[in-house]
Design a protein around this motif. Sequence first.
Motif, PDB file in Angstrom:
ATOM      1  N   TRP A   1      -2.195   0.593  -4.718  1.00 18.17           N
ATOM      2  CA  TRP A   1      -2.168  -0.708  -4.043  1.00 18.17           C
ATOM      3  C   TRP A   1      -1.719  -1.757  -5.040  1.00 18.17           C
ATOM      4  O   TRP A   1      -2.215  -1.788  -6.176  1.00 18.17           O
ATOM      5  CB  TRP A   1      -3.566  -1.018  -3.518  1.00 18.17           C
ATOM      6  CG  TRP A   1      -3.761  -2.372  -2.908  1.00 18.17           C
ATOM      7  CD1 TRP A   1      -3.291  -2.792  -1.684  1.00 18.17           C
ATOM      8  CD2 TRP A   1      -4.489  -3.476  -3.456  1.00 18.17           C
ATOM      9  NE1 TRP A   1      -3.691  -4.080  -1.454  1.00 18.17           N
ATOM     10  CE2 TRP A   1      -4.429  -4.534  -2.524  1.00 18.17           C
ATOM     11  CE3 TRP A   1      -5.198  -3.686  -4.649  1.00 18.17           C
ATOM     12  CZ2 TRP A   1      -5.040  -5.770  -2.740  1.00 18.17           C
ATOM     13  CZ3 TRP A   1      -5.802  -4.909  -4.873  1.00 18.17           C
ATOM     14  CH2 TRP A   1      -5.723  -5.937  -3.923  1.00 18.17           C
TER      15      TRP A   1
ATOM     16  N   THR B   1      -9.048   4.241   5.647  1.00 16.99           N
ATOM     17  CA  THR B   1      -7.608   4.502   5.562  1.00 16.99           C
ATOM     18  C   THR B   1      -7.216   4.611   4.079  1.00 16.99           C
ATOM     19  O   THR B   1      -6.838   3.616   3.471  1.00 16.99           O
ATOM     20  CB  THR B   1      -6.815   3.364   6.237  1.00 16.99           C
ATOM     21  OG1 THR B   1      -7.252   2.116   5.674  1.00 16.99           O
ATOM     22  CG2 THR B   1      -7.052   3.329   7.735  1.00 16.99           C
TER      23      THR B   1
ATOM     24  N   THR C   1       0.856  -1.183   0.000  1.00 18.22           N
ATOM     25  CA  THR C   1       0.000   0.000   0.000  1.00 18.22           C
ATOM     26  C   THR C   1       0.892   1.233   0.000  1.00 18.22           C
ATOM     27  O   THR C   1       1.849   1.305   0.778  1.00 18.22           O
ATOM     28  CB  THR C   1      -0.894  -0.007   1.259  1.00 18.22           C
ATOM     29  OG1 THR C   1      -1.600  -1.240   1.284  1.00 18.22           O
ATOM     30  CG2 THR C   1      -1.885   1.135   1.228  1.00 18.22           C
ATOM     31  N   PHE C   2       0.572   2.182  -0.875  1.00 16.28           N
ATOM     32  CA  PHE C   2       1.410   3.381  -1.022  1.00 16.28           C
ATOM     33  C   PHE C   2       0.603   4.641  -0.712  1.00 16.28           C
ATOM     34  O   PHE C   2      -0.603   4.690  -0.960  1.00 16.28           O
ATOM     35  CB  PHE C   2       1.900   3.516  -2.466  1.00 16.28           C
ATOM     36  CG  PHE C   2       2.756   2.394  -2.959  1.00 16.28           C
ATOM     37  CD1 PHE C   2       4.133   2.509  -2.991  1.00 16.28           C
ATOM     38  CD2 PHE C   2       2.183   1.212  -3.418  1.00 16.28           C
ATOM     39  CE1 PHE C   2       4.940   1.477  -3.474  1.00 16.28           C
ATOM     40  CE2 PHE C   2       2.970   0.174  -3.901  1.00 16.28           C
ATOM     41  CZ  PHE C   2       4.352   0.302  -3.925  1.00 16.28           C
ATOM     42  N   ARG C   3       1.309   5.662  -0.236  1.00 13.87           N
ATOM     43  CA  ARG C   3       0.741   7.003  -0.174  1.00 13.87           C
ATOM     44  C   ARG C   3       1.463   7.856  -1.215  1.00 13.87           C
ATOM     45  O   ARG C   3       2.520   7.444  -1.725  1.00 13.87           O
ATOM     46  CB  ARG C   3       0.864   7.611   1.226  1.00 13.87           C
ATOM     47  CG  ARG C   3       2.271   7.897   1.676  1.00 13.87           C
ATOM     48  CD  ARG C   3       2.270   8.511   3.085  1.00 13.87           C
ATOM     49  NE  ARG C   3       3.598   8.910   3.508  1.00 13.87           N
ATOM     50  CZ  ARG C   3       4.500   8.096   4.035  1.00 13.87           C
ATOM     51  NH1 ARG C   3       4.227   6.821   4.206  1.00 13.87           N
ATOM     52  NH2 ARG C   3       5.693   8.553   4.397  1.00 13.87           N
TER      53      ARG C   3
ATOM     54  N   ASP D   1       3.601   2.547   2.309  1.00 11.12           N
ATOM     55  CA  ASP D   1       2.991   2.797   3.609  1.00 11.12           C
ATOM     56  C   ASP D   1       2.936   1.520   4.436  1.00 11.12           C
ATOM     57  O   ASP D   1       3.158   1.526   5.634  1.00 11.12           O
ATOM     58  CB  ASP D   1       1.538   3.256   3.378  1.00 11.12           C
ATOM     59  CG  ASP D   1       1.261   4.605   3.993  1.00 11.12           C
ATOM     60  OD1 ASP D   1       2.151   5.125   4.682  1.00 11.12           O
ATOM     61  OD2 ASP D   1       0.158   5.133   3.786  1.00 11.12           O
ATOM     62  N   GLU D   2       2.593   0.426   3.772  1.00 16.81           N
ATOM     63  CA  GLU D   2       2.396  -0.834   4.497  1.00 16.81           C
ATOM     64  C   GLU D   2       2.652  -2.009   3.556  1.00 16.81           C
ATOM     65  O   GLU D   2       2.279  -1.959   2.382  1.00 16.81           O
ATOM     66  CB  GLU D   2       0.942  -0.897   4.990  1.00 16.81           C
ATOM     67  CG  GLU D   2       0.682  -2.040   5.926  1.00 16.81           C
ATOM     68  CD  GLU D   2      -0.762  -2.061   6.441  1.00 16.81           C
ATOM     69  OE1 GLU D   2      -1.686  -2.064   5.601  1.00 16.81           O
ATOM     70  OE2 GLU D   2      -0.945  -2.090   7.666  1.00 16.81           O
TER      71      GLU D   2
ATOM     72  N   ALA E   1      -5.676   5.029   0.400  1.00 12.83           N
ATOM     73  CA  ALA E   1      -4.394   4.640  -0.193  1.00 12.83           C
ATOM     74  C   ALA E   1      -4.310   5.251  -1.580  1.00 12.83           C
ATOM     75  O   ALA E   1      -5.324   5.365  -2.277  1.00 12.83           O
ATOM     76  CB  ALA E   1      -4.298   3.123  -0.286  1.00 12.83           C
TER      77      ALA E   1
ATOM     78  N   ILE F   1       5.143   6.477  -1.949  1.00  9.90           N
ATOM     79  CA  ILE F   1       5.926   6.007  -0.794  1.00  9.90           C
ATOM     80  C   ILE F   1       5.216   4.790  -0.200  1.00  9.90           C
ATOM     81  O   ILE F   1       3.996   4.828   0.013  1.00  9.90           O
ATOM     82  CB  ILE F   1       6.017   7.120   0.270  1.00  9.90           C
ATOM     83  CG1 ILE F   1       6.673   8.376  -0.316  1.00  9.90           C
ATOM     84  CG2 ILE F   1       6.755   6.644   1.516  1.00  9.90           C
ATOM     85  CD1 ILE F   1       6.549   9.616   0.574  1.00  9.90           C
TER      86      ILE F   1
ATOM     87  N   SER G   1      -7.888  -1.454   8.942  1.00  2.00           N
ATOM     88  CA  SER G   1      -7.745  -0.554   7.804  1.00  2.00           C
ATOM     89  C   SER G   1      -8.852  -0.860   6.805  1.00  2.00           C
ATOM     90  O   SER G   1      -9.439  -1.948   6.837  1.00  2.00           O
ATOM     91  CB  SER G   1      -6.379  -0.715   7.137  1.00  2.00           C
ATOM     92  OG  SER G   1      -6.309  -1.980   6.515  1.00  2.00           O
TER      93      SER G   1
ATOM     94  N   ARG H   1       3.724  10.728  -2.821  1.00  2.00           N
ATOM     95  CA  ARG H   1       4.857  11.571  -2.429  1.00  2.00           C
ATOM     96  C   ARG H   1       4.416  13.023  -2.615  1.00  2.00           C
ATOM     97  O   ARG H   1       3.955  13.389  -3.718  1.00  2.00           O
ATOM     98  CB  ARG H   1       6.070  11.269  -3.316  1.00  2.00           C
ATOM     99  CG  ARG H   1       7.349  11.903  -2.840  1.00  2.00           C
ATOM    100  CD  ARG H   1       8.533  11.419  -3.646  1.00  2.00           C
ATOM    101  NE  ARG H   1       8.905  10.023  -3.393  1.00  2.00           N
ATOM    102  CZ  ARG H   1       9.515   9.597  -2.293  1.00  2.00           C
ATOM    103  NH1 ARG H   1       9.828  10.431  -1.337  1.00  2.00           N
ATOM    104  NH2 ARG H   1       9.819   8.322  -2.144  1.00  2.00           N
TER     105      ARG H   1
END
Length: 294
Positions: free
Chosen positions: A85, A80, A20-22, A114-115, A82, A112, A272, A24
């Motif tokens: 993904w 939550t 999982t990304f957020r 995240d998880e 994202a 970035i 989440s 940048r």
Amino acid sequence: MSAPQPGLLAPLPAASRYLTFRARPGADPRAALARLAAHPHGEALVIGIGASTVAALGGEVPGLREATPLAGPGQAVPATPAALWLWLRGDERGVLLHRGRELAALVADAFIVDEVIDGFVHRGGRDLSGYEDGTENPEGAAAIDAAIVDDPRPGLGGSSFVAVQRWIHDLDALAAMGQAERDGCIGRRLADNVELGDAPPWAHVKRAAQESFAPPAFILRRSMPWAEGADAGLLFIAFGRSFDAFEAILRRMVGAEDGIVDGLFRFTRPRSSAFLWCPPLVDGRLDLRLFDET
Ligand code: HEM
């Protein structure tokens, strides 16, 4: 012709890795997504894009939105968001770890991590509670009908909407229950997977009975167990032609409709919850025509 990403319809693999990304801050995701799109795409990868990424592209995906938090008596489901993904599918955890690193590097200028969670198969397709998961999943044409967007617009038809939730189990709470109470939480007998004729109203399969909704709420579940240190649970995944069926079921599970909370919450809770859009493929590559600059 656009086609669905094959990994979302395929049977579960032996091993999964979910990244999982957020976003940048300040980065334009266009080049990173183009690199992902140029990547050969088969059953081994499913890609989901979040509403914030679509907004950053200046595009629009009809039906895509963020998950909203839900609450019922004594229970709450978080939201939550994202940005991106990736579901990596394969046979071996180490191979997926390295493939995940490569893909994360490919998009690092805009996203970035995240998880990261690893998923695995437990006893031929059971949740860690021991119950068989997926029995009432639609199959074949019914799976396509439930999960795949049927729309003539190029870049939209063949896509899918996915809800991804990490549930964390309280296995001690489960162990402290008697067998009848456990069976009642699910609504099926652990011993033979037969649905209980006298299941309590909070039984999960009664709360979630897809045909009991109007319209019927069919979803394609592709969940897998996960474990990390002492924590463990289910990485719940549901694909739909929209988020409506998933959300209708979840609202009822949490007791938002009638105050009856799904028995699952007696031993597990969602940590989440993210909504994403899985673009279709064209010529074996991610079809991002919806975001073409005009
Ligand atoms: C930790 C979380 C969960 C666990 C352990 C779990 C487990 C199960 C089990 C054991 C079954 C019965 C067998 C089957 O048909 O697959 C089932 C059915 C089902 N679950 Fe879940 N589930 C979870 C979360 C959810 C969530 C969040 C949703 C949707 C919002 C959902 C939707 C369904 C549906 C639609 C069915 C089939 C009901 C029917 O039509 O008979 N589940 N689940």
